[in-house]
Each structure stands twice: as C-alpha cells, then as structure tokens.
Design a protein around this motif. Sequence first.
Motif, short mmCIF file in Angstrom:
data_model
loop_
_atom_site.label_atom_id
_atom_site.label_comp_id
_atom_site.label_asym_id
_atom_site.label_seq_id
_atom_site.Cartn_x
_atom_site.Cartn_y
_atom_site.Cartn_z
N ALA A 130 2.95 2.41 3.94
CA ALA A 130 3.36 3.76 4.34
C ALA A 130 4.49 4.28 3.45
O ALA A 130 4.48 5.44 3.03
CB ALA A 130 3.79 3.76 5.81
N LEU A 131 5.44 3.42 3.14
CA LEU A 131 6.53 3.82 2.24
C LEU A 131 5.99 4.13 0.84
O LEU A 131 6.43 5.09 0.20
CB LEU A 131 7.61 2.73 2.19
N GLU A 132 5.05 3.33 0.38
CA GLU A 132 4.43 3.60 -0.92
C GLU A 132 3.70 4.93 -0.90
O GLU A 132 3.77 5.71 -1.85
CB GLU A 132 3.48 2.47 -1.31
N TRP A 133 2.98 5.21 0.18
CA TRP A 133 2.25 6.47 0.30
C TRP A 133 3.21 7.65 0.24
O TRP A 133 2.94 8.65 -0.42
CB TRP A 133 1.43 6.50 1.59
N ILE A 134 4.35 7.54 0.92
CA ILE A 134 5.36 8.61 0.88
C ILE A 134 5.85 8.81 -0.55
O ILE A 134 5.95 9.95 -1.03
CB ILE A 134 6.54 8.29 1.83
N CYS A 135 6.13 7.71 -1.24
CA CYS A 135 6.59 7.81 -2.64
C CYS A 135 5.51 8.41 -3.54
O CYS A 135 5.82 9.16 -4.46
CB CYS A 135 6.99 6.43 -3.16
N LEU A 136 4.28 8.09 -3.27
CA LEU A 136 3.15 8.60 -4.04
C LEU A 136 2.93 10.08 -3.75
O LEU A 136 2.83 10.91 -4.66
CB LEU A 136 1.90 7.80 -3.70
N ARG A 137 2.87 10.42 -2.49
CA ARG A 137 2.50 11.78 -2.05
C ARG A 137 3.59 12.81 -2.31
O ARG A 137 3.32 13.91 -2.78
CB ARG A 137 2.16 11.73 -0.55
N TYR A 138 4.83 12.45 -2.01
CA TYR A 138 5.91 13.45 -2.06
C TYR A 138 6.80 13.36 -3.29
O TYR A 138 7.49 14.32 -3.61
CB TYR A 138 6.76 13.35 -0.79
N PHE A 139 6.80 12.22 -3.97
CA PHE A 139 7.74 12.05 -5.08
C PHE A 139 7.07 11.65 -6.39
O PHE A 139 7.76 11.45 -7.39
CB PHE A 139 8.83 11.03 -4.70
N SER A 140 5.77 11.50 -6.40
CA SER A 140 5.01 11.18 -7.62
C SER A 140 5.55 9.97 -8.37
O SER A 140 5.63 9.96 -9.59
CB SER A 140 4.99 12.39 -8.56
N LEU A 141 5.95 8.93 -7.61
CA LEU A 141 6.48 7.73 -8.26
C LEU A 141 5.38 6.91 -8.92
O LEU A 141 5.66 6.11 -9.80
CB LEU A 141 7.23 6.85 -7.27
N PHE A 142 4.13 7.09 -8.50
CA PHE A 142 3.02 6.32 -9.05
C PHE A 142 1.89 7.26 -9.41
O PHE A 142 1.71 8.29 -8.78
CB PHE A 142 2.48 5.31 -8.03
N LEU A 149 -4.36 2.32 -2.01
CA LEU A 149 -3.51 1.76 -0.96
C LEU A 149 -4.09 0.49 -0.33
O LEU A 149 -3.33 -0.35 0.14
CB LEU A 149 -3.22 2.81 0.12
N MET A 150 -5.38 0.33 -0.32
CA MET A 150 -5.96 -0.92 0.20
C MET A 150 -5.57 -2.09 -0.70
O MET A 150 -5.25 -3.18 -0.20
CB MET A 150 -7.48 -0.81 0.32
N LEU A 151 -5.58 -1.88 -2.01
CA LEU A 151 -5.11 -2.94 -2.92
C LEU A 151 -3.62 -3.20 -2.70
O LEU A 151 -3.18 -4.35 -2.77
CB LEU A 151 -5.39 -2.56 -4.37
N SER A 152 -2.87 -2.14 -2.43
CA SER A 152 -1.44 -2.32 -2.14
C SER A 152 -1.25 -3.16 -0.89
O SER A 152 -0.39 -4.04 -0.83
CB SER A 152 -0.75 -0.96 -1.96
N PHE A 153 -2.06 -2.89 0.14
CA PHE A 153 -1.97 -3.66 1.38
C PHE A 153 -2.21 -5.15 1.10
O PHE A 153 -1.44 -6.00 1.54
CB PHE A 153 -2.98 -3.13 2.40
N LEU A 154 -3.25 -5.45 0.36
CA LEU A 154 -3.54 -6.84 0.01
C LEU A 154 -2.43 -7.44 -0.85
O LEU A 154 -2.04 -8.60 -0.66
CB LEU A 154 -4.90 -6.94 -0.70
N PHE A 155 -1.92 -6.65 -1.77
CA PHE A 155 -0.82 -7.07 -2.62
C PHE A 155 0.41 -7.41 -1.77
O PHE A 155 1.04 -8.45 -1.95
CB PHE A 155 -0.49 -5.95 -3.62
N TYR A 156 0.75 -6.53 -0.82
CA TYR A 156 1.91 -6.76 0.03
C TYR A 156 1.72 -7.98 0.93
O TYR A 156 2.67 -8.70 1.20
CB TYR A 156 2.24 -5.52 0.87
N ILE A 157 0.51 -8.21 1.37
CA ILE A 157 0.24 -9.43 2.15
C ILE A 157 0.58 -10.66 1.31
O ILE A 157 1.24 -11.59 1.78
CB ILE A 157 -1.21 -9.46 2.67
N GLY A 158 0.15 -10.66 0.06
CA GLY A 158 0.45 -11.78 -0.82
C GLY A 158 1.94 -11.94 -1.10
O GLY A 158 2.49 -13.05 -1.00
N VAL A 159 2.60 -10.84 -1.42
CA VAL A 159 4.03 -10.89 -1.73
C VAL A 159 4.84 -11.28 -0.50
O VAL A 159 5.77 -12.11 -0.59
CB VAL A 159 4.50 -9.53 -2.31
#
Length: 184
Positions: A130-142, A149-159
Amino acid sequence: METALELFHKFYDPIKPVVFDKNEWAVIAIATITEGSAIYIYAKHRIMRLSEGLALILFNVYLTSLLEFILATRPVDLYDTIDRDSGELFDFPLELVSYPVAMYIAMHFFLSWKIKKRYFVLLVAPVLCALEWICLRYFSLFTYKSWNLMLSFLFYIGVLTLNVNMISWIHHKVAANGGSKNVK
C-alpha cells in the motif's frame, strides 16, 4: 587538467535529478518520517539493543543496494526509480535510509507484538504494498516496466521473512549471552 568544478559536474550531472519535483520532495519526506520514527522508537520504546538495530539496518542497506542493482538495472531492468533508468542522487536516501530504517521499524513491531513470524509477514507485506502504491500513484517514485504490485507483494514476503528470521536469531543470541530482551 580538470578543475574541481569540472570534476564535480562530471560526477554530479549523470545522477542529478532531471527536475526537482514531487518525487524528490517525497524522498525527503519519507526519509525524514522514517528516521524520525526510528529515533523516537529507539529513545522511547526500545526493544532491541543498539547492536541489534545496527546489524538489522546494515543488513538491509546491503540487501536493498544489491536487490535494486539486480532488479532495476540491465539485464533484468524491471523498473526505474525516480527520474532515471540508471539511478540518481535521490536513490541514495531511499536505499541507505528509508528502506533499511522502515525494516528496523517493522522489526520493532515484530518483537513488540510477539506474534508468529508468518502472520507478521502476511500482515506487513500488504502494508508495504500500500505504501509503495501511494509512492507510485501520487509521487511517481517508480516507473514499472515488467514489475507490478503482485511482484512487490511476493518480494516483500521474501524480504520480511529474511528480516524476521534474522532479528529472531540475533535477539535470541543476545538474550542467551546475557543481554536483556527488553532494553530500557
């Protein structure tokens, strides 16, 4: 012979922001909020010893730098951060402060709440998405290329799994060697 100013521009120009805009301000805000939160937690609600926190942060600096290099550069090149495809100056506060300190904060809650590792990971991974989505949607950080985001979810599970196992092991070793679990 190059002057100091020419050497500075030779180094700075390839990494300077294309335009100083909302994504650079977002990085400054995120770094300030995460660092301020970590200082507050450490000062007022200390669960980890200083050595545990430093080990966790250094591990995540390494992990972040390594994974960003692998995933965001050629040949994999799944996404870009901020304005450039090859990194820029404001990637450093994200990689060296925001991401590692956010994991420090998450592991503080993991130790405080004393819940099972898998439940914690499954609880926090969507929050990070959710924090990544906010950064993506409102601040164009990525800028996603072959990432989502599904890959991010899996990535965050691993990390998160790496982090909860590491802090559990370190915390157990410190306690076994006479260190206090709840450091005040």
